[in-house]
Design an enzyme around this catalytic site. Structure first.
Site, short mmCIF file in Angstrom:
data_model
loop_
_atom_site.label_atom_id
_atom_site.label_comp_id
_atom_site.label_asym_id
_atom_site.label_seq_id
_atom_site.Cartn_x
_atom_site.Cartn_y
_atom_site.Cartn_z
N CYS A 76 -35.09 -10.75 -11.43
CA CYS A 76 -34.45 -9.78 -12.95
C CYS A 76 -33.56 -8.13 -12.20
O CYS A 76 -32.50 -9.13 -11.83
CB CYS A 76 -35.34 -8.71 -13.71
SG CYS A 76 -34.43 -8.64 -15.75
N HIS A 174 -38.58 -12.87 -15.58
CA HIS A 174 -39.71 -12.11 -15.02
C HIS A 174 -40.49 -13.24 -15.01
O HIS A 174 -41.66 -13.61 -15.89
CB HIS A 174 -40.60 -11.24 -16.10
CG HIS A 174 -39.99 -9.88 -16.22
ND1 HIS A 174 -39.10 -8.85 -14.76
CD2 HIS A 174 -38.42 -9.40 -17.06
CE1 HIS A 174 -38.04 -7.90 -15.72
NE2 HIS A 174 -37.83 -8.45 -16.84
N GLU A 176 -43.65 -12.73 -13.14
CA GLU A 176 -45.50 -11.75 -13.70
C GLU A 176 -45.69 -11.09 -14.68
O GLU A 176 -46.96 -11.16 -15.28
CB GLU A 176 -45.27 -10.39 -12.54
CG GLU A 176 -44.42 -9.31 -14.28
CD GLU A 176 -43.37 -9.20 -13.91
OE1 GLU A 176 -42.27 -8.72 -13.97
OE2 GLU A 176 -42.26 -10.75 -12.99
#
Length: 194
Positions: A76, A174, A176
């Site tokens: 990001c 992202h 994650e």
């Protein structure tokens, strides 16, 4: 050892938790020697470009990150700070990827927030990931398409969803927070040998 760079601008805990779910331990650190010795380095980021660059400069990390020799993954804002410059705060960035970061035009909702798929995939990060898989994005600025672009997302205009150059890798989304596809991308990064 995996080092997650801490510069008060990262979603460091969520990245650490994702790695733990994959069976990998990671340290959250701003210590230069620890970062240099790590086998892999993750450079996350959430926030505003100019203040984030100031934090990197205060810790001496702006000089360290571009010279790392092991695999490095920007996420990001981390990805955007690896580019030449950002329109956000008129910020000179790290210059790893030869492209500029621009503000989305206001012809649609900004920020780009939610699930999108990527296309034109190449390189190591996206191996065994389908172009029907979606990733979670939250951003108002985007990296232009450049020679380092390894996948493209189309929101308002086409932009770099991922970048790869030498030992440097980056994702605008992202991983994650992107479910199975995001975890696969993290696994792909952790398998990289350089």
């Amino acid at each position: 050892m995996i080092a997650i760079i801490d510069y008060d601008a990262g979603n460091v805990k969520s990245v650490q938790n994702a790695l733990k779910k994959l069976g990998f331990e990671a340290v959250i650190t701003s210590d230069i020697e620890t970062i240099k010795k790590a086998e892999k380095v993750i450079f996350p980021g959430v926030g505003e470009a100019s203040s984030a660059m100031k934090k990197l400069q205060e810790r001496g990390l702006d000089a360290v990150i571009p010279n790392l020799k092991q695999p490095v993954l920007g996420i990001c804002l981390g990805m955007q700070l690896m580019c030449n410059a950002s329109e956000e705060g008129n910020t000179k960035a790290l210059g790893i990827f030869d492209c500029e970061v621009k503000l989305f035009p206001n012809s649609d909702i900004v920020p780009h927030m939610g699930w999108s798929n990527v296309s034109e995939m190449k390189g190591k990060l996206l191996e065994n990931i389908s172009d029907t898989d979606n990733f979670y994005f939250v951003h108002s600025y985007y990296a232009e398409i450049c020679e380092n672009t390894s996948s493209v997302c189309d929101y308002i205009n086409n932009f770099s969803a991922t970048l790869e150059k030498d030992n440097f890798y980056a994702a605008q989304f992202h991983p994650e927070k992107s479910g199975d596809a995001g975890f696969k991308l993290l696994e792909n990064f952790l398998k990289v040998r350089f």
